[in-house]
Design an enzyme around this catalytic site. Structure first.
Site, PDB file in Angstrom:
ATOM      1  N   TRP A  33       2.111  11.582 -13.104  1.00  0.00           N
ATOM      2  CA  TRP A  33       1.856  10.570 -14.141  1.00  0.00           C
ATOM      3  C   TRP A  33       0.735   9.624 -13.706  1.00  0.00           C
ATOM      4  O   TRP A  33       0.459   9.471 -12.510  1.00  0.00           O
ATOM      5  CB  TRP A  33       3.139   9.781 -14.458  1.00  0.00           C
ATOM      6  CG  TRP A  33       3.740   9.004 -13.311  1.00  0.00           C
ATOM      7  CD1 TRP A  33       4.713   9.434 -12.448  1.00  0.00           C
ATOM      8  CD2 TRP A  33       3.418   7.660 -12.904  1.00  0.00           C
ATOM      9  NE1 TRP A  33       5.004   8.457 -11.528  1.00  0.00           N
ATOM     10  CE2 TRP A  33       4.226   7.349 -11.785  1.00  0.00           C
ATOM     11  CE3 TRP A  33       2.532   6.688 -13.359  1.00  0.00           C
ATOM     12  CZ2 TRP A  33       4.174   6.118 -11.126  1.00  0.00           C
ATOM     13  CZ3 TRP A  33       2.473   5.466 -12.701  1.00  0.00           C
ATOM     14  CH2 TRP A  33       3.285   5.201 -11.602  1.00  0.00           C
ATOM     15  N   GLU A  76       1.878  -3.818  -3.382  1.00  0.00           N
ATOM     16  CA  GLU A  76       1.339  -2.495  -3.741  1.00  0.00           C
ATOM     17  C   GLU A  76      -0.191  -2.522  -3.724  1.00  0.00           C
ATOM     18  O   GLU A  76      -0.840  -1.549  -3.356  1.00  0.00           O
ATOM     19  CB  GLU A  76       1.810  -2.063  -5.133  1.00  0.00           C
ATOM     20  CG  GLU A  76       3.304  -1.778  -5.250  1.00  0.00           C
ATOM     21  CD  GLU A  76       3.730  -0.468  -4.605  1.00  0.00           C
ATOM     22  OE1 GLU A  76       2.860   0.304  -4.151  1.00  0.00           O
ATOM     23  OE2 GLU A  76       4.945  -0.234  -4.532  1.00  0.00           O
ATOM     24  N   GLU A 111       0.319   6.272  -4.115  1.00  0.00           N
ATOM     25  CA  GLU A 111       0.706   4.858  -4.045  1.00  0.00           C
ATOM     26  C   GLU A 111      -0.264   3.958  -4.828  1.00  0.00           C
ATOM     27  O   GLU A 111       0.143   2.961  -5.413  1.00  0.00           O
ATOM     28  CB  GLU A 111       0.748   4.394  -2.588  1.00  0.00           C
ATOM     29  CG  GLU A 111       1.959   4.891  -1.815  1.00  0.00           C
ATOM     30  CD  GLU A 111       3.235   4.161  -2.196  1.00  0.00           C
ATOM     31  OE1 GLU A 111       3.167   3.072  -2.791  1.00  0.00           O
ATOM     32  OE2 GLU A 111       4.313   4.694  -1.901  1.00  0.00           O
ATOM     33  N   HIS A 114       0.612   2.633  -8.224  1.00  0.00           N
ATOM     34  CA  HIS A 114       1.663   1.618  -8.433  1.00  0.00           C
ATOM     35  C   HIS A 114       1.085   0.232  -8.710  1.00  0.00           C
ATOM     36  O   HIS A 114       1.452  -0.428  -9.669  1.00  0.00           O
ATOM     37  CB  HIS A 114       2.598   1.556  -7.218  1.00  0.00           C
ATOM     38  CG  HIS A 114       3.270   2.869  -6.932  1.00  0.00           C
ATOM     39  ND1 HIS A 114       3.967   3.116  -5.778  1.00  0.00           N
ATOM     40  CD2 HIS A 114       3.348   4.007  -7.675  1.00  0.00           C
ATOM     41  CE1 HIS A 114       4.442   4.354  -5.813  1.00  0.00           C
ATOM     42  NE2 HIS A 114       4.077   4.904  -6.949  1.00  0.00           N
ATOM     43  N   GLU A 164       9.827   2.591   2.338  1.00  0.00           N
ATOM     44  CA  GLU A 164       9.814   3.331   1.066  1.00  0.00           C
ATOM     45  C   GLU A 164      11.158   3.161   0.353  1.00  0.00           C
ATOM     46  O   GLU A 164      11.211   3.060  -0.867  1.00  0.00           O
ATOM     47  CB  GLU A 164       9.524   4.819   1.295  1.00  0.00           C
ATOM     48  CG  GLU A 164       8.131   5.107   1.838  1.00  0.00           C
ATOM     49  CD  GLU A 164       7.021   5.021   0.781  1.00  0.00           C
ATOM     50  OE1 GLU A 164       7.292   4.638  -0.368  1.00  0.00           O
ATOM     51  OE2 GLU A 164       5.873   5.339   1.121  1.00  0.00           O
ATOM     52  N   THR A 167      11.255  -0.355  -1.134  1.00  0.00           N
ATOM     53  CA  THR A 167      10.470  -0.485  -2.368  1.00  0.00           C
ATOM     54  C   THR A 167      11.151   0.267  -3.516  1.00  0.00           C
ATOM     55  O   THR A 167      11.091  -0.157  -4.665  1.00  0.00           O
ATOM     56  CB  THR A 167       9.016   0.002  -2.197  1.00  0.00           C
ATOM     57  OG1 THR A 167       9.033   1.278  -1.582  1.00  0.00           O
ATOM     58  CG2 THR A 167       8.196  -0.947  -1.355  1.00  0.00           C
ATOM     59  N   ASP A 196       8.710   7.685  -7.289  1.00  0.00           N
ATOM     60  CA  ASP A 196       7.724   8.016  -6.243  1.00  0.00           C
ATOM     61  C   ASP A 196       8.205   7.511  -4.879  1.00  0.00           C
ATOM     62  O   ASP A 196       8.115   8.208  -3.868  1.00  0.00           O
ATOM     63  CB  ASP A 196       6.374   7.332  -6.515  1.00  0.00           C
ATOM     64  CG  ASP A 196       5.577   8.008  -7.632  1.00  0.00           C
ATOM     65  OD1 ASP A 196       6.044   8.999  -8.207  1.00  0.00           O
ATOM     66  OD2 ASP A 196       4.458   7.510  -7.909  1.00  0.00           O
ATOM     67  N   GLU A 197       8.694   6.276  -4.865  1.00  0.00           N
ATOM     68  CA  GLU A 197       9.100   5.661  -3.584  1.00  0.00           C
ATOM     69  C   GLU A 197      10.244   6.473  -2.949  1.00  0.00           C
ATOM     70  O   GLU A 197      10.250   6.688  -1.737  1.00  0.00           O
ATOM     71  CB  GLU A 197       9.563   4.214  -3.769  1.00  0.00           C
ATOM     72  CG  GLU A 197       8.606   3.290  -4.519  1.00  0.00           C
ATOM     73  CD  GLU A 197       7.296   2.995  -3.810  1.00  0.00           C
ATOM     74  OE1 GLU A 197       6.945   3.692  -2.847  1.00  0.00           O
ATOM     75  OE2 GLU A 197       6.607   2.055  -4.245  1.00  0.00           O
ATOM     76  N   HIS A 200       8.875   9.591  -1.422  1.00  0.00           N
ATOM     77  CA  HIS A 200       8.183   9.277  -0.164  1.00  0.00           C
ATOM     78  C   HIS A 200       9.187   8.961   0.943  1.00  0.00           C
ATOM     79  O   HIS A 200       8.996   9.340   2.102  1.00  0.00           O
ATOM     80  CB  HIS A 200       7.235   8.081  -0.350  1.00  0.00           C
ATOM     81  CG  HIS A 200       6.129   8.331  -1.322  1.00  0.00           C
ATOM     82  ND1 HIS A 200       5.407   7.320  -1.905  1.00  0.00           N
ATOM     83  CD2 HIS A 200       5.607   9.490  -1.816  1.00  0.00           C
ATOM     84  CE1 HIS A 200       4.485   7.847  -2.714  1.00  0.00           C
ATOM     85  NE2 HIS A 200       4.605   9.151  -2.680  1.00  0.00           N
TER      86      HIS A 200
HETATM   87 FE   LIG Z   1       5.752   3.418  -1.223  1.00  0.00          FE
HETATM   88 FE   LIG Z   2       4.453   1.950  -3.905  1.00  0.00          FE
END
Ligand SMILES: [Fe+2]
Ligand SMILES: [Fe+2]
Length: 328
Positions: A33, A76, A111, A114, A164, A167, A196-197, A200
């Site tokens: 995305w 971020e 990242e 974000h 990660e 967040t 996403d976090e 990761h």
């Molecule tokens: Fe992150």
């Molecule tokens: Fe992030």
């Protein structure tokens, strides 16, 4: 200072699996995305209408919420700091196109979306003094920060595994809060970021898992070192315009705790979760020193939980330059 050869050997050994790590834990650019997928489309005739609606809903969100959002956005946006620090880690060679630097670059690319998304949302919301936010972001990048990992890959992977997940928690809570206030679009944005976090987090904790298999005592000592030092979030170094480095952190953290975006209990929960995923209680073949480090780590969550129970958060928000009190 050069670290032991073992660390370099371990990093070189893991580097052979880089392609499978990238495939398993990161998403190709063409498939992932982008911020524009969730923001009002400025090419559309409905743009102004959509922005008006966004601004109306934004009026209902409370003061602490905006402070927490600003802090999340700024940290971020400090991405150049993280990329340059990860490129310096032992075993990561920025000139090597297919090694660990490939991971770092692709992780950075993910990242970077974000801060981009959150920044644009804040700008459109009309609830935030963007210039003050921008000054804080530039200060954070300019000041730089020391998170205590040095160039040690083991310590760095402990840090990123923790960070990660922290967040993830923070963005996910903002998403839930936004939903409760009827701001479905922001809720979706933060949900995507949180996803996403988490991905990761899985990656970095898998790296640590792999290191535990081949160098258990040194990995245990690195985990011990980082937890004894305490994980320092980038937010620790926040400052508003005209203020000293780190001076905004405590009031920012109070806002985040009051609104429930990130609390002292979360820190303890993350630590416990890392102990569980790495099965710290089951690791064998440790030196005497690493055994002692393991004992310390196993007892740490309950010790920290007792301390966090005693923390008292002020009831009234501190007023930041970033966010004007609501006038409606
Ligand atoms: Fe992150
Ligand atoms: Fe992030």
């Amino acid at each position: 200072m050069a670290l032991t050869n073992t660390r370099l050997e371990v990093m070189n050994f893991l580097e052979k699996k880089i392609d499978s790590f990238v495939e398993q834990y990161l998403i190709p650019v063409e498939k992932i995305w982008q911020p524009s997928d969730f923001l009002p489309n400025s090419e559309s005739d409905n743009f102004l209408e959509e922005v008006r609606e966004l601004r109306e809903i934004a009026k209902d969100l409370p003061y602490d919420f905006w402070v927490a959002m600003v802090g999340d956005t700024i940290t971020e946006e400090a991405l150049p700091t993280y990329e340059s620090w990860l490129m310096e880690v032992e075993g990561v060679d920025s000139l090597e196109p297919n090694g660990w630097s490939k991971w770092v670059r692709q992780w950075t690319g993910e990242e970077n979306r974000h801060g981009d998304l959150l920044n644009k949302y804040l700008y459109l919301s009309g609830r935030v003094n963007m210039r003050e936010v921008e000054v804080t972001t530039q200060h954070l990048i300019t000041d730089g920060f020391d998170i205590g990992t040095g160039r040690d890959p083991y310590k760095n992977f402990v840090y990123t595994s923790f960070q990660e997940l922290a967040t993830y928690i923070s963005h996910n809570r903002v998403s839930q809060l936004a939903k409760n206030y009827g701001e479905k679009k922001l809720s979706k944005m933060c949900k995507m970021i949180a996803g996403d976090e988490m991905r990761h987090h899985h990656a970095y904790s898998q790296f640590v898992n792999e290191i535990f298999k081949v160098d258990p005592s040194e990995m245990m000592m690195a985990f011990h070192y980082m937890m004894k030092l305490k994980i320092t979030m980038p937010a620790h170094f926040l400052r508003e315009s005209g203020q000293a480095v780190g001076s905004a952190f405590e009031n920012f953290s109070d806002s985040a705790q009051r609104i429930g975006v990130y609390t002292a209990n979360d820190y303890v929960d993350i630590l416990q979760k890392l102990i569980n995923i790495w099965e710290i209680d089951k690791i064998s073949g440790l030196t005497d020193e690493a055994e002692k480090a393991r004992d310390y780590l196993m007892k740490l969550p309950s010790r920290m939980a007792k301390i966090s129970e005693r923390i008292v958060i002020p009831e009234e928000p501190f007023i930041f330059k970033w966010v004007e009190p609501a006038t409606v």
